[in-house]
Design a protein around this motif. Structure first.
Motif, mmCIF file in Angstrom:
data_model
loop_
_atom_site.group_PDB
_atom_site.id
_atom_site.type_symbol
_atom_site.label_atom_id
_atom_site.label_comp_id
_atom_site.label_asym_id
_atom_site.label_seq_id
_atom_site.Cartn_x
_atom_site.Cartn_y
_atom_site.Cartn_z
ATOM 1 N N LEU A 84 -13.121 119.542 -53.687
ATOM 2 C CA LEU A 84 -12.685 118.786 -52.514
ATOM 3 C C LEU A 84 -12.645 119.691 -51.282
ATOM 4 C CD1 LEU A 84 -9.793 116.632 -54.041
ATOM 5 C CD2 LEU A 84 -12.179 115.984 -53.657
ATOM 6 N N VAL A 85 -12.238 120.946 -51.477
ATOM 7 C CA VAL A 85 -12.229 121.912 -50.378
ATOM 8 C C VAL A 85 -13.645 122.169 -49.885
ATOM 9 C CG1 VAL A 85 -11.759 124.317 -49.746
ATOM 10 C CG2 VAL A 85 -10.098 123.040 -51.103
ATOM 11 N N GLU A 86 -14.569 122.366 -50.816
ATOM 12 C CA GLU A 86 -15.967 122.599 -50.442
ATOM 13 C C GLU A 86 -16.515 121.427 -49.632
ATOM 14 O OE1 GLU A 86 -20.327 123.558 -52.503
ATOM 15 O OE2 GLU A 86 -18.718 122.657 -53.688
ATOM 16 N N ILE A 87 -16.230 120.215 -50.080
ATOM 17 C CA ILE A 87 -16.691 119.015 -49.362
ATOM 18 C C ILE A 87 -16.076 118.958 -47.967
ATOM 19 C CG2 ILE A 87 -16.612 116.490 -49.335
ATOM 20 C CD1 ILE A 87 -16.702 116.614 -52.420
ATOM 21 N N GLY A 88 -14.776 119.274 -47.879
ATOM 22 C CA GLY A 88 -14.103 119.269 -46.582
ATOM 23 C C GLY A 88 -14.687 120.287 -45.621
ATOM 24 N N LEU A 143 -10.761 126.496 -41.677
ATOM 25 C CA LEU A 143 -9.564 125.860 -42.257
ATOM 26 C C LEU A 143 -8.884 124.893 -41.291
ATOM 27 C CD1 LEU A 143 -8.014 128.792 -44.341
ATOM 28 C CD2 LEU A 143 -9.495 126.926 -45.109
ATOM 29 N N PRO A 144 -8.685 125.261 -40.008
ATOM 30 C CA PRO A 144 -8.069 124.285 -39.086
ATOM 31 C C PRO A 144 -8.909 123.025 -38.894
ATOM 32 C CG PRO A 144 -7.894 126.499 -38.185
ATOM 33 C CD PRO A 144 -8.805 126.591 -39.374
ATOM 34 N N GLU A 145 -10.233 123.193 -38.764
ATOM 35 C CA GLU A 145 -11.096 122.041 -38.525
ATOM 36 C C GLU A 145 -11.179 121.110 -39.735
ATOM 37 O OE1 GLU A 145 -12.773 120.980 -35.793
ATOM 38 O OE2 GLU A 145 -11.742 122.533 -34.644
ATOM 39 N N SER A 146 -11.028 121.684 -40.900
ATOM 40 C CA SER A 146 -11.118 120.866 -42.128
ATOM 41 C C SER A 146 -9.743 120.480 -42.668
ATOM 42 C CB SER A 146 -11.885 121.633 -43.212
ATOM 43 O OG SER A 146 -11.203 122.824 -43.569
ATOM 44 N N SER A 147 -8.682 120.796 -41.927
ATOM 45 C CA SER A 147 -7.317 120.577 -42.425
ATOM 46 C C SER A 147 -7.017 119.133 -42.845
ATOM 47 C CB SER A 147 -6.282 121.061 -41.399
ATOM 48 O OG SER A 147 -6.451 120.408 -40.163
ATOM 49 N N PRO A 148 -7.495 118.099 -42.114
ATOM 50 C CA PRO A 148 -7.233 116.739 -42.598
ATOM 51 C C PRO A 148 -7.809 116.484 -43.990
ATOM 52 C CG PRO A 148 -7.944 116.688 -40.316
ATOM 53 C CD PRO A 148 -8.166 118.079 -40.792
ATOM 54 N N ALA A 149 -9.029 116.966 -44.216
ATOM 55 C CA ALA A 149 -9.653 116.791 -45.535
ATOM 56 C C ALA A 149 -8.935 117.615 -46.595
ATOM 57 C CB ALA A 149 -11.130 117.194 -45.473
ATOM 58 N N LEU A 171 -2.883 115.443 -38.401
ATOM 59 C CA LEU A 171 -3.840 116.545 -38.259
ATOM 60 C C LEU A 171 -5.201 116.074 -37.769
ATOM 61 C CD1 LEU A 171 -3.100 118.609 -41.499
ATOM 62 C CD2 LEU A 171 -2.535 119.268 -39.151
ATOM 63 N N ASP A 172 -5.520 114.826 -38.039
ATOM 64 C CA ASP A 172 -6.832 114.275 -37.674
ATOM 65 C C ASP A 172 -6.908 114.078 -36.161
ATOM 66 O OD1 ASP A 172 -9.308 113.123 -37.577
ATOM 67 O OD2 ASP A 172 -8.902 111.691 -39.200
ATOM 68 N N LYS A 173 -7.800 114.818 -35.520
ATOM 69 C CA LYS A 173 -7.929 114.757 -34.057
ATOM 70 C C LYS A 173 -8.984 113.767 -33.613
ATOM 71 C CE LYS A 173 -6.695 119.665 -33.840
ATOM 72 N NZ LYS A 173 -7.160 121.023 -33.462
ATOM 73 N N VAL A 182 -5.712 118.463 -46.635
ATOM 74 C CA VAL A 182 -4.435 117.814 -46.948
ATOM 75 C C VAL A 182 -4.668 116.554 -47.770
ATOM 76 C CG1 VAL A 182 -2.429 116.628 -45.962
ATOM 77 C CG2 VAL A 182 -3.261 118.755 -44.933
ATOM 78 N N SER A 183 -5.677 115.785 -47.394
ATOM 79 C CA SER A 183 -6.012 114.587 -48.161
ATOM 80 C C SER A 183 -6.379 114.954 -49.596
ATOM 81 C CB SER A 183 -7.171 113.846 -47.490
ATOM 82 O OG SER A 183 -7.525 112.697 -48.221
ATOM 83 N N GLY A 184 -7.126 116.050 -49.743
ATOM 84 C CA GLY A 184 -7.533 116.500 -51.069
ATOM 85 C C GLY A 184 -6.374 116.969 -51.916
ATOM 86 N N ILE A 185 -5.438 117.723 -51.311
ATOM 87 C CA ILE A 185 -4.299 118.208 -52.092
ATOM 88 C C ILE A 185 -3.361 117.060 -52.433
ATOM 89 C CG2 ILE A 185 -2.733 118.788 -50.189
ATOM 90 C CD1 ILE A 185 -3.329 120.794 -53.435
ATOM 91 N N THR A 186 -3.349 116.028 -51.611
ATOM 92 C CA THR A 186 -2.546 114.839 -51.931
ATOM 93 C C THR A 186 -3.063 114.175 -53.204
ATOM 94 O OG1 THR A 186 -2.064 114.433 -49.591
ATOM 95 C CG2 THR A 186 -1.765 112.586 -51.100
ATOM 96 N N VAL A 187 -4.372 113.982 -53.257
ATOM 97 C CA VAL A 187 -5.003 113.399 -54.453
ATOM 98 C C VAL A 187 -4.755 114.293 -55.668
ATOM 99 C CG1 VAL A 187 -7.204 112.774 -55.513
ATOM 100 C CG2 VAL A 187 -6.769 112.204 -53.125
ATOM 101 N N THR A 188 -4.850 115.607 -55.459
ATOM 102 C CA THR A 188 -4.669 116.554 -56.563
ATOM 103 C C THR A 188 -3.234 116.559 -57.072
ATOM 104 O OG1 THR A 188 -6.398 117.953 -55.574
ATOM 105 C CG2 THR A 188 -5.019 118.942 -57.275
ATOM 106 N N LEU A 189 -2.262 116.483 -56.157
ATOM 107 C CA LEU A 189 -0.861 116.442 -56.573
ATOM 108 C C LEU A 189 -0.559 115.203 -57.406
ATOM 109 C CD1 LEU A 189 0.982 117.685 -53.350
ATOM 110 C CD2 LEU A 189 0.870 118.854 -55.563
ATOM 111 N N ILE A 190 -1.164 114.093 -57.007
ATOM 112 C CA ILE A 190 -0.974 112.855 -57.780
ATOM 113 C C ILE A 190 -1.581 113.014 -59.176
ATOM 114 C CG2 ILE A 190 -1.670 110.430 -57.935
ATOM 115 C CD1 ILE A 190 -1.400 110.309 -54.875
ATOM 116 N N ALA A 191 -2.731 113.672 -59.237
ATOM 117 C CA ALA A 191 -3.345 113.947 -60.539
ATOM 118 C C ALA A 191 -2.447 114.870 -61.370
ATOM 119 C CB ALA A 191 -4.718 114.576 -60.356
ATOM 120 N N LEU A 192 -1.791 115.820 -60.707
ATOM 121 C CA LEU A 192 -0.904 116.745 -61.414
ATOM 122 C C LEU A 192 0.312 116.023 -61.993
ATOM 123 C CD1 LEU A 192 -1.017 119.904 -59.114
ATOM 124 C CD2 LEU A 192 -1.679 119.797 -61.524
#
Length: 222
Positions: free
Chosen positions: A112-116, A144-150, A219-221, A152-162
């Motif tokens: 997800l980070v790579e995609i972001g 990292l700043p430019e991809s921060s919305p992606a 974070l999404d500008k 955060v969205s990715g870690i949200t999905v990952t936390l739910i999976a956890l």
């Protein structure tokens, strides 16, 4: 009223199980975030047309990520039992679930980070490079700043999976709400305990999703 609806439920037991689930999710989530960022950056930077294009390194990391991302979590726990016992000293309890949770989630988040990172405007990257920006500056001030919305969205999905993974780990003795639902609910035929444990898991998931959406929106500008 509560005792009538849930005659077999002990509040202190539910509270302890909830804390164990939050503990497993928080610690494994933090480790997953760090490892996922590092692996995702490595994949992005060494990919084709990347700043440090290296087919061998990219292929090696990619294979490792794909392998661990593809193994069903319940099987992964079993495979990691010798490693967990060596590292933690036991295969029971919340701490014993952490290695499997991290190994199972970090590769997933890395993709997800790579995609972001790939979604970052190439013009911004090239402009920074043309101005002589160091790689550290490029990573921490641009990528990292430019991809921060992606991210955060990715870690949200990952936390739910956890949260889901921790529930599965509970079935084999890792503690938490999964353990409560299985041992105290299913095995003892106390359906009220299973129901409440499931509802508590849903509450945790909804809270994580809500907070993740709020942070992503801010974070999404665009």
């Amino acid at each position: 009223m509560i005792e009538t609806l849930f005659p077999h439920l002990r509040p202190e037991q539910l509270w302890d199980a909830t804390l164990e689930t939050l503990y497993m999710t928080a610690l494994s989530g933090l480790a997953t975030f760090v490892l996922g960022i590092l692996l995702g950056l490595a994949l992005f930077l060494t990919a084709r047309n990347g700043m440090f294009q290296n087919r061998l390194i990219y292929s090696t990391i990619s294979v490792v990520v794909n392998v661990f991302r593809s193994i069903p979590f319940i099987i992964l726990i079993v495979l990691l039992i010798p490693f967990t016992k060596t590292l933690i000293g036991t295969i029971l309890g919340a701490d014993a679930a952490l290695p499997a949770l991290i190994v199972g989630a970090a590769p997933f988040y890395a993709r997800l980070v790579e995609i972001g990172l790939r979604e970052v405007d190439k013009g911004v990257i090239e402009a920074s490079r043309s101005m002589g920006a160091r790689i550290s500056t490029l990573i921490f001030r641009v990528l990292l700043p430019e991809s921060s919305p992606a991210l955060v969205s990715g870690i949200t999905v990952t936390l739910i999976a956890l949260v889901s993974y921790s529930a599965m780990a509970g079935v084999i003795g890792a503690g938490g709400l999964g353990n409560l639902a299985y041992l105290e609910g299913f095995q003892r035929n106390h359906s009220d305990v299973t129901l409440v444990a499931t509802l508590m898991i849903l509450v945790i998931v909804f809270i994580i999703q809500f907070l993740g959406d709020v942070v992503t929106t801010r974070l999404d500008k665009r």
